[in-house]
Design a protein around this motif. Sequence first.
Motif, PDB file in Angstrom:
ATOM      1  N   VAL A 329       1.759   4.100   5.305  1.00  0.00           N
ATOM      2  CA  VAL A 329       2.065   4.227   3.876  1.00  0.00           C
ATOM      3  C   VAL A 329       3.354   3.461   3.582  1.00  0.00           C
ATOM      4  O   VAL A 329       4.365   3.636   4.268  1.00  0.00           O
ATOM      5  CB  VAL A 329       2.207   5.706   3.469  1.00  0.00           C
ATOM      6  CG1 VAL A 329       2.689   5.818   2.037  1.00  0.00           C
ATOM      7  CG2 VAL A 329       0.879   6.431   3.641  1.00  0.00           C
ATOM      8  N   SER A 330       3.316   2.634   2.532  1.00  0.00           N
ATOM      9  CA  SER A 330       4.452   1.773   2.218  1.00  0.00           C
ATOM     10  C   SER A 330       4.838   1.905   0.739  1.00  0.00           C
ATOM     11  O   SER A 330       4.383   2.820   0.041  1.00  0.00           O
ATOM     12  CB  SER A 330       4.106   0.314   2.542  1.00  0.00           C
ATOM     13  OG  SER A 330       3.101  -0.168   1.645  1.00  0.00           O
ATOM     14  N   ASP A 331       5.636   0.969   0.262  1.00  0.00           N
ATOM     15  CA  ASP A 331       6.057   0.984  -1.141  1.00  0.00           C
ATOM     16  C   ASP A 331       4.873   0.855  -2.096  1.00  0.00           C
ATOM     17  O   ASP A 331       4.918   1.367  -3.220  1.00  0.00           O
ATOM     18  CB  ASP A 331       7.046  -0.158  -1.390  1.00  0.00           C
ATOM     19  CG  ASP A 331       8.378   0.062  -0.668  1.00  0.00           C
ATOM     20  OD1 ASP A 331       8.722   1.235  -0.425  1.00  0.00           O
ATOM     21  OD2 ASP A 331       9.055  -0.931  -0.364  1.00  0.00           O
ATOM     22  N   PHE A 332       3.813   0.183  -1.673  1.00  0.00           N
ATOM     23  CA  PHE A 332       2.622   0.077  -2.514  1.00  0.00           C
ATOM     24  C   PHE A 332       1.983   1.456  -2.715  1.00  0.00           C
ATOM     25  O   PHE A 332       1.483   1.770  -3.789  1.00  0.00           O
ATOM     26  CB  PHE A 332       1.615  -0.890  -1.888  1.00  0.00           C
ATOM     27  CG  PHE A 332       2.093  -2.318  -1.848  1.00  0.00           C
ATOM     28  CD1 PHE A 332       2.105  -3.089  -3.000  1.00  0.00           C
ATOM     29  CD2 PHE A 332       2.562  -2.883  -0.671  1.00  0.00           C
ATOM     30  CE1 PHE A 332       2.556  -4.412  -2.973  1.00  0.00           C
ATOM     31  CE2 PHE A 332       3.011  -4.192  -0.628  1.00  0.00           C
ATOM     32  CZ  PHE A 332       3.010  -4.963  -1.784  1.00  0.00           C
ATOM     33  N   HIS A 351       9.543  10.155   7.590  1.00  0.00           N
ATOM     34  CA  HIS A 351       9.178   9.273   8.710  1.00  0.00           C
ATOM     35  C   HIS A 351       8.127   8.234   8.329  1.00  0.00           C
ATOM     36  O   HIS A 351       7.401   7.752   9.196  1.00  0.00           O
ATOM     37  CB  HIS A 351       8.698  10.103   9.906  1.00  0.00           C
ATOM     38  CG  HIS A 351       9.676  11.133  10.343  1.00  0.00           C
ATOM     39  ND1 HIS A 351      10.884  10.828  10.943  1.00  0.00           N
ATOM     40  CD2 HIS A 351       9.650  12.493  10.249  1.00  0.00           C
ATOM     41  CE1 HIS A 351      11.547  11.941  11.209  1.00  0.00           C
ATOM     42  NE2 HIS A 351      10.831  12.961  10.791  1.00  0.00           N
ATOM     43  N   CYS A 352       8.041   7.904   7.057  1.00  0.00           N
ATOM     44  CA  CYS A 352       7.223   6.768   6.623  1.00  0.00           C
ATOM     45  C   CYS A 352       8.139   5.544   6.622  1.00  0.00           C
ATOM     46  O   CYS A 352       8.794   5.238   5.608  1.00  0.00           O
ATOM     47  CB  CYS A 352       6.610   7.015   5.247  1.00  0.00           C
ATOM     48  SG  CYS A 352       5.425   8.380   5.192  1.00  0.00           S
ATOM     49  N   GLY A 353       8.200   4.868   7.731  1.00  0.00           N
ATOM     50  CA  GLY A 353       9.203   3.825   7.940  1.00  0.00           C
ATOM     51  C   GLY A 353       9.056   2.604   7.064  1.00  0.00           C
ATOM     52  O   GLY A 353       9.987   1.794   6.979  1.00  0.00           O
ATOM     53  N   ARG A 354       7.908   2.439   6.404  1.00  0.00           N
ATOM     54  CA  ARG A 354       7.692   1.257   5.573  1.00  0.00           C
ATOM     55  C   ARG A 354       8.168   1.456   4.130  1.00  0.00           C
ATOM     56  O   ARG A 354       8.056   0.549   3.310  1.00  0.00           O
ATOM     57  CB  ARG A 354       6.213   0.886   5.575  1.00  0.00           C
ATOM     58  CG  ARG A 354       5.675   0.558   6.969  1.00  0.00           C
ATOM     59  CD  ARG A 354       4.281   0.000   6.903  1.00  0.00           C
ATOM     60  NE  ARG A 354       3.760  -0.310   8.232  1.00  0.00           N
ATOM     61  CZ  ARG A 354       2.640  -0.992   8.468  1.00  0.00           C
ATOM     62  NH1 ARG A 354       1.916  -1.432   7.449  1.00  0.00           N
ATOM     63  NH2 ARG A 354       2.237  -1.226   9.701  1.00  0.00           N
ATOM     64  N   ILE A 355       8.659   2.634   3.812  1.00  0.00           N
ATOM     65  CA  ILE A 355       9.128   2.914   2.449  1.00  0.00           C
ATOM     66  C   ILE A 355      10.598   2.553   2.331  1.00  0.00           C
ATOM     67  O   ILE A 355      11.417   2.933   3.165  1.00  0.00           O
ATOM     68  CB  ILE A 355       8.892   4.396   2.107  1.00  0.00           C
ATOM     69  CG1 ILE A 355       7.390   4.697   2.070  1.00  0.00           C
ATOM     70  CG2 ILE A 355       9.519   4.736   0.762  1.00  0.00           C
ATOM     71  CD1 ILE A 355       7.059   6.149   1.818  1.00  0.00           C
ATOM     72  N   THR A 356      10.925   1.829   1.261  1.00  0.00           N
ATOM     73  CA  THR A 356      12.292   1.380   1.029  1.00  0.00           C
ATOM     74  C   THR A 356      12.757   1.828  -0.367  1.00  0.00           C
ATOM     75  O   THR A 356      12.100   2.643  -1.023  1.00  0.00           O
ATOM     76  CB  THR A 356      12.370  -0.159   1.127  1.00  0.00           C
ATOM     77  OG1 THR A 356      11.614  -0.731   0.045  1.00  0.00           O
ATOM     78  CG2 THR A 356      11.813  -0.651   2.449  1.00  0.00           C
ATOM     79  N   ASP A 357      13.869   1.244  -0.818  1.00  0.00           N
ATOM     80  CA  ASP A 357      14.376   1.550  -2.157  1.00  0.00           C
ATOM     81  C   ASP A 357      13.366   1.217  -3.250  1.00  0.00           C
ATOM     82  O   ASP A 357      13.359   1.844  -4.321  1.00  0.00           O
ATOM     83  CB  ASP A 357      15.671   0.760  -2.419  1.00  0.00           C
ATOM     84  CG  ASP A 357      16.841   1.297  -1.627  1.00  0.00           C
ATOM     85  OD1 ASP A 357      16.758   2.446  -1.154  1.00  0.00           O
ATOM     86  OD2 ASP A 357      17.845   0.573  -1.474  1.00  0.00           O
ATOM     87  N   GLY A 380      14.813   2.635   5.484  1.00  0.00           N
ATOM     88  CA  GLY A 380      14.985   1.556   4.513  1.00  0.00           C
ATOM     89  C   GLY A 380      15.628   2.006   3.212  1.00  0.00           C
ATOM     90  O   GLY A 380      15.894   1.177   2.329  1.00  0.00           O
ATOM     91  N   ILE A 381      15.890   3.309   3.066  1.00  0.00           N
ATOM     92  CA  ILE A 381      16.507   3.831   1.841  1.00  0.00           C
ATOM     93  C   ILE A 381      18.021   3.672   1.927  1.00  0.00           C
ATOM     94  O   ILE A 381      18.643   4.021   2.929  1.00  0.00           O
ATOM     95  CB  ILE A 381      16.128   5.305   1.632  1.00  0.00           C
ATOM     96  CG1 ILE A 381      14.610   5.435   1.432  1.00  0.00           C
ATOM     97  CG2 ILE A 381      16.854   5.886   0.429  1.00  0.00           C
ATOM     98  CD1 ILE A 381      14.133   6.861   1.288  1.00  0.00           C
ATOM     99  N   LYS A 403      18.749  11.121   8.648  1.00  0.00           N
ATOM    100  CA  LYS A 403      18.377   9.957   9.460  1.00  0.00           C
ATOM    101  C   LYS A 403      18.135   8.718   8.608  1.00  0.00           C
ATOM    102  O   LYS A 403      17.282   7.881   8.917  1.00  0.00           O
ATOM    103  CB  LYS A 403      17.150  10.267  10.313  1.00  0.00           C
ATOM    104  CG  LYS A 403      17.383  11.396  11.309  1.00  0.00           C
ATOM    105  CD  LYS A 403      16.181  11.630  12.201  1.00  0.00           C
ATOM    106  CE  LYS A 403      16.467  12.754  13.192  1.00  0.00           C
ATOM    107  NZ  LYS A 403      15.309  13.017  14.082  1.00  0.00           N
ATOM    108  N   CYS A 404      18.867   8.634   7.492  1.00  0.00           N
ATOM    109  CA  CYS A 404      18.884   7.427   6.661  1.00  0.00           C
ATOM    110  C   CYS A 404      20.272   6.809   6.823  1.00  0.00           C
ATOM    111  O   CYS A 404      21.200   7.129   6.055  1.00  0.00           O
ATOM    112  CB  CYS A 404      18.605   7.757   5.195  1.00  0.00           C
ATOM    113  SG  CYS A 404      16.946   8.406   4.887  1.00  0.00           S
TER     114      CYS A 404
END
Length: 483
Positions: A329-332, A351-357, A380-381, A403-404
């Motif tokens: 799961v990502s920003d999309f 722990h969804c590592g593909r999610i960012t700001d 990535g946040i 853990k951010c």
Amino acid sequence: MREVDDIMVKIEVSTHIALSKICNSYATLTEETINSDLSMRTLSTPSPALIFPPNSPGFQNGRGSSTSSSSVTGETVAMVHSPPPTRLTHPLIRLASKHQKEQANIDRLPDHSMIQIFSFLPTNQLCRCARVCRRWYNLAWDPRLWRTIRLTGETINVDRALKVLTRRLCQDTPNVCLMLETVIVSGCRRLTDRGLYTIAQCCPELRRLEVSGCYNISNEAVFDVVSLCPNLEHLDVSGCSKVTCISLTREASIKLSPLHGKQISIRYLDMTDCFVLEDEGLHTIAAHCTQLTHLYLRRCVRITDEGLRYLMIYCTSIKELSVSDCRFVSDFGMREIAKLESRLRYLSIAHCGRITDVGIRYIAKYCSKLRYLNARGCEGITDHGVEYLAKNCTKLKSLDIGKCPLVSDTGLEFLALNCFNLKRLSLKSCESITGQGLQIVAANCFDLQMLNVQDCDVSVDALRFVKRHCKRCIIEHTNPAFF
């Protein structure tokens, strides 16, 4: 008048407790005599007492613990026996029962009062009361006392136990248990499709089913339950690794009228640890369970952004959603979830590592009424993401950004100046956090009740400052100098 009402409530509660103790004592008085008469036991009339191995958990009806125990050839089986005789014939028991009756006169109470008393008893005591006399036996099996069946334990022969219980509960209404609304058999690893089929056939009014950790059940059994129990609203199949979908059986789909469609009334669905669930299965679930408000997909590692797109097409009323540990799961996917807008109150993306700001910005912009966000481990946040969140989701009450490592005191300042209702904040292992950021939070968020700063470089003075300003706050820390 209020004082009189309070006194009457206290008297009523005290009366129920006292009468419950009398019931238990009266049941104990006759238990040995009834147990000794083995010739009374038969397989024709079920009894409340399922026989389990020593020290194993029994069955519950939502109020208590296990039933009476016995060892039968090393495995758990369901035994049944006939109701006890109307009168006790042993002279000593006859004298004792006469003396007890003179003291309590409990047999003078009408049936509805006895049922009210029985409703306060745990299941094991209820089963003991059922063995006192024929009247108590019949009262103990009143369907109003069996709205819930709870089975626990890995060694229980659940399939047979469910068969025995439902057969007895169907005695007054042939083939159906109209009063039974909840079945909880979590952790019963011996449950198979046969047990679920029994539930589906006999419990048309079932509203809640929990079978978490029962890894022997398959899709077909779940399909039978949701097809034959049209009122089912709460379904927990977490840890059922063979379950890959929730749908109606083919026969049920054919019978439904075009006006009704192929919908399932489930509102709460927990599929945590259903590792083989894929996007196609999620598509089918979404198409059939359009009334979902609570959905938990923790550690469904094959789910991707495409599956979330299907979900948002059909299920537009979701209030709580968890996709923790769904690594694809990502920003999309966050852009799709943001379509829930103000309806979304709870979101877990830990722990969804593909999610960012970018993903956080989608959520912050459209889901302004968000109350709970768990973004632990989303490395990535940064402070920019926290700023978007704080300025748009001002009613946030619980936030986990542990853990951010890119979140610092700057992000905490935005939180403190915008989210005054914050009650729970986790900053575990946030390496850039210092005592200055905590002091800003404490000075503005007076209702803070839980703060996790484990593995953070925070001074003792800062922790004392938090404690002084947030008196009800429980601080989880790793600083041995603060206590």
